[in-house]
Design an enzyme around this catalytic site. Structure first.
Site, PDB file in Angstrom:
ATOM      1  N   GLU A 106      11.496   6.654 -12.231  1.00  0.00           N
ATOM      2  CA  GLU A 106      10.053   6.569 -12.009  1.00  0.00           C
ATOM      3  C   GLU A 106       9.352   5.587 -12.953  1.00  0.00           C
ATOM      4  O   GLU A 106       8.398   4.914 -12.563  1.00  0.00           O
ATOM      5  CB  GLU A 106       9.412   7.956 -12.190  1.00  0.00           C
ATOM      6  CG  GLU A 106      10.244   9.135 -11.766  1.00  0.00           C
ATOM      7  CD  GLU A 106      10.377   9.313 -10.270  1.00  0.00           C
ATOM      8  OE1 GLU A 106       9.562   8.744  -9.533  1.00  0.00           O
ATOM      9  OE2 GLU A 106      11.290  10.033  -9.843  1.00  0.00           O
TER      10      GLU A 106
ATOM     11  N   GLN B 154      17.128  -0.260 -11.654  1.00  0.00           N
ATOM     12  CA  GLN B 154      16.088   0.740 -11.439  1.00  0.00           C
ATOM     13  C   GLN B 154      14.721   0.210 -11.844  1.00  0.00           C
ATOM     14  O   GLN B 154      13.732   0.373 -11.125  1.00  0.00           O
ATOM     15  CB  GLN B 154      16.413   1.993 -12.251  1.00  0.00           C
ATOM     16  CG  GLN B 154      17.450   2.892 -11.621  1.00  0.00           C
ATOM     17  CD  GLN B 154      16.910   3.510 -10.349  1.00  0.00           C
ATOM     18  OE1 GLN B 154      16.076   4.410 -10.378  1.00  0.00           O
ATOM     19  NE2 GLN B 154      17.363   3.015  -9.214  1.00  0.00           N
TER      20      GLN B 154
END
Length: 749
Positions: free
Chosen positions: A711, A644
């Protein structure tokens, strides 16, 4: 049977990986049925105006064409804005395909051709002739900012800038050291690998099974039922596999509307898949213009922060992001004014793109802070440390946790920051100017309502079910890990069912809340199963569990045992058999604790360190090293977690150096609407990326201690690259992306 190794927290390959690499994982456009029809959308070639005439007769005669839909013959759908809105609805009038003859943006779908094959639909669409009345299009934010406005209706309360505190303007004027800079960012486009597509399988009894490219099957389900007035139990939306999304799949797209519309009208199965060009006309990270003013005293203590942003929205909706608020909470400062406006452009409504708002606002803040460090004469990292804060001044709340100081320390040590020379343009390697830059990243950590169901069989098989999506983040794997650890099972004895609107309710996958929310619901469901097991075990005569609570038992090696003494227990098989059960199935749910939210704020944090090498003659920039240190609470799977962050860093490099939608403002058209001309980082652009997860315990943000990772990986990266380029070249470039022409001639920015 041996006690199994701890599963949660262990680096574990994706359980869906084999299906994806072998091609057995089927995506939205890969489901089929006999006599499946195909739809192809014709796109507008002007950015603003009206359709005067649309001639379809030649296309209708093309072999294989079943029907052509335009605004003149679109089947009925609800006229209520309420029914057209979705889980991430915006203030304004939602876009309705083929609603009327009005053109709102270049690339707007103005007709749908449905044929027996994709090729027939595509070729027939080329035969449709359209006459327009074109209006002058406004697509230039620099020109439109004069008409900017404060949005009258706030999309979400958290997006509104906080009230000013202190006297920022006066404090800025009185400060010993000050800096003001304007930062311009061009619009970016998501472009996940998988094209948006919807395959509607129509059944004669009125049942629809829809395979949709979406980040929320239940969101698409509710949208479709609302728009077409369908009975919810007759519609199932599935999104078992998703080839990337990055926020573009949060809202239902027009291909879903088209596919369902045609399927209902023709009483047959229909697929509509977008082209790559079509996807450039969808949601996008809005272009923005920001002004950041910072002031500090002789010690580098911040005296004032002023941050204003104007960013683009469409003419029909007010898309809003949390852009400036980060500047009021990232560092300690008692004098802060944050303002935010929108400017309407003749383009499609922007949308959430990885770390929406933060990727934009933090880039400006962290670049400005780097600029201030040179004004004051303090190392950029030291300046941040001197203004470190452990409280949210915007909300006047304590933080659930903050290990950013560990990110600074560990990241700087691994990167070698202490060896940095402070003078720009003083580090060189051959023909390359070498620069080191850094920045802070921050993103909100939140919990959304979620449910999950677990079925545990007497022979030790577990099935976990939730409507959650996996957009490539590893949801399948972490859900399996949580269930495996709860019941002390090997991973292969856990089946995961997600991506189906009929499964227990969850939110759309976005905002970095899926792991925390769905994961916590899985834990809650496991606890309910455990409670049931205990209650059945207590029914046996002279039960050792007679006066025991659920917090005093554990499941080990297929047995329910006393936590204090694993030798004392009963086999799960025996417990279920004695009670005539083949399985136990329970549902767990979680939701935000409103009282807790009133007292605490929660954020993930990062420290990003970047090395760049800039060819002195050619201006070519290479990002040669990145260290990203992350504080995000409990890490469920270091392997998928690292992926990620790697993906976020690569997107941040793209934001800094490559990505921009190039618009010809004379005609309002995106000119580089393809992956050949819309530049994104390639393998050759990426060198060494190191990821550190610092220890951070946080039991307040979510029941399982997770904050989220989707994020935070991108936030701050573009600023760190920009700061490194200044350190290398001595030229400060405040226009993103930072391209070769701007490096060679800074006056061009």
């Amino acid at each position: 049977m041996l006690h199994h190794t701890k599963t949660v927290g262990r680096a574990t390959p994706r359980i869906d990986g084999a299906a994806k690499v072998t091609g057995s994982a089927r995506y939205a456009a890969e489901h089929t049925q006999s006599e499946l029809a195909h739809g192809y959308a014709l796109l507008a070639t002007i950015a603003s105006g009206r359709i005067l005439r649309i001639e379809t007769s030649a296309a209708e005669r093309y072999p294989g064409v079943l029907k052509i839909y335009t605004h003149e013959n679109r089947p009925s759908a609800t006229n209520s804005d309420k029914e057209w809105k979705d889980a991430v609805a915006l203030p304004g009038h939602p876009f309705r395909p083929l609603e009327n003859n009005r053109i709102l943006f270049d690339g707007q779908p103005i007709a749908l051709v449905v044929a027996t094959s994709f090729e027939s639909a595509r070729d027939a669409a080329a035969l449709i002739s359209v006459d327009y009345q074109a209006d002058s299009a406004q697509t230039d934010l620099l020109r439109a900012q004069g008409d900017s406005y404060v949005p009258p209706v706030v999309r979400m309360e958290s997006l509104a800038p906080p009230d000013p505190r202190g006297t920022a303007e006066q404090a800025f004027s009185d400060a010993a050291f000050k800096f003001t800079g304007d930062y311009v960012m061009e619009g970016e486009h998501h472009n996940p690998m998988e094209l948006f597509a919807s395959t509607v399988i129509w059944e004669s009894d009125g049942q629809l099974t829809i395979h949709d490219k979406t980040q929320g099957s239940q969101n698409s389900h509710d949208y479709i039922c609302g728009v077409f007035g369908l009975e919810p139990e007759k519609v199932t939306v599935k999104n078992a596999f998703i080839g990337g999304a990055f926020g573009q799949g949060l809202r239902p797209k027009h291909q879903l509307f088209f596919a369902v519309m045609a399927s209902l009208d023709l009483s047959r199965s229909v697929r509509v898949e977008m082209s790559r060009q079509e996807m450039f006309s969808l949601t996008w990270r809005p272009s923005s213009i920001q002004t950041v003013s910072l002031a500090a005293d002789e010690n580098g203590t911040l005296q004032a922060i002023l941050h204003h942003c104007t960013h683009a929205t469409s003419t029909y909706e007010d898309y809003q992001e949390n852009v400036v608020n980060w500047s009021g909470l990232a560092y300690r400062c008692d004098n802060v004014t944050l303002t935010y406006k929108l400017a309407k452009l003749d383009m499609s409504t922007p949308g959430d793109m990885r770390a929406p708002g933060a990727a934009t606002g933090v880039t400006a803040l962290e670049t400005a802070l780097d600029e201030l460090s040179y004004v004051v004469g303090i190392d950029p990292l030291e300046l941040r440390l001197r203004n470190f804060i452990e409280r949210d001044q915007n909300e006047d709340k304590d933080l659930t946790s903050k290990a950013l100081d560990a990110c600074y320390r560990q990241g700087a040590e691994l990167f070698g920051w202490s060896r940095r020379s402070s003078t720009p343009r003083c580090m060189k390697e051959g023909n390359d100017l070498v620069g080191w830059g850094m920045a802070t990243g921050i993103w909100e950590a939140s919990l959304s309502p979620a449910q999950a169901k677990i079925k545990l069989t007497r022979d030790g098989q577990a099935t976990v079910a939730a409507a959650a999506s996996d957009i490539g983040t590893g949801t399948y794997t972490i859900v399996a890990q949580l269930a495996a650890e709860a019941f002390d099972l090997p991973l292969e004895q856990v089946e995961v069912q997600i991506g189906d609107s009929n499964l227990p309710k969850t939110s759309v996958e976005g905002g970095s809340w899926t792991a925390a929310s769905t994961g916590s619901a899985v834990q809650a469901a496991a606890l309910e199963v455990k409670k049931d097991l205990l209650s059945y075990a207590q029914k046996t005569s002279n039960s050792i569990f007679a006066d025991v609570g659920v917090d005093q038992v554990a499941i080990v090696d297929g047995r329910l045992v006393l936590d204090a003494n694993h030798q004392m227990g009963l086999a799960i098989n025996d417990i279920m058999s004695a009670n005539g059960l083949d399985f136990i199935e329970k549902t767990g749910k979680v939701e935000p604790d409103e009282d807790l939210m009133k007292r605490y704020s929660s954020y993930t944090h990062s420290a990003v360190f970047v090395e760049v090498k800039v060819d002195e003659q050619l201006g070519v920039t290479r990002v040669t090293r990145v260290v990203s240190a992350i504080a995000a609470g409990r890490i469920l799977n270091p392997q998928t977690a690292r992926s990620q962050i790697l993906g976020g860093v690569v997107m941040g490099i793209g934001m800094a150096l490559h990505e921009e939608g190039m618009i010809d403002h004379r005609i309002g058209k995106i000119m580089n609407h393809n992956l050949a001309e819309y530049h994104i980082p390639a393998h050759a652009d990426i060198d060494d990326i190191e990821v550190i997860f610092v220890e951070e315990e946080d039991q307040l943000t979510s029941p399982i201690g997770v904050k989220g990772l989707g994020e935070i990986g991108i936030v701050g990266v573009a600023a760190a690259v920009s700061n490194a380029i200044f350190h290398a070249t001595g030229n400060r470039i405040r226009s993103f992306p930072i391209t070769i022409d701007k490096i060679l001639s800074p006056s061009l920015q």
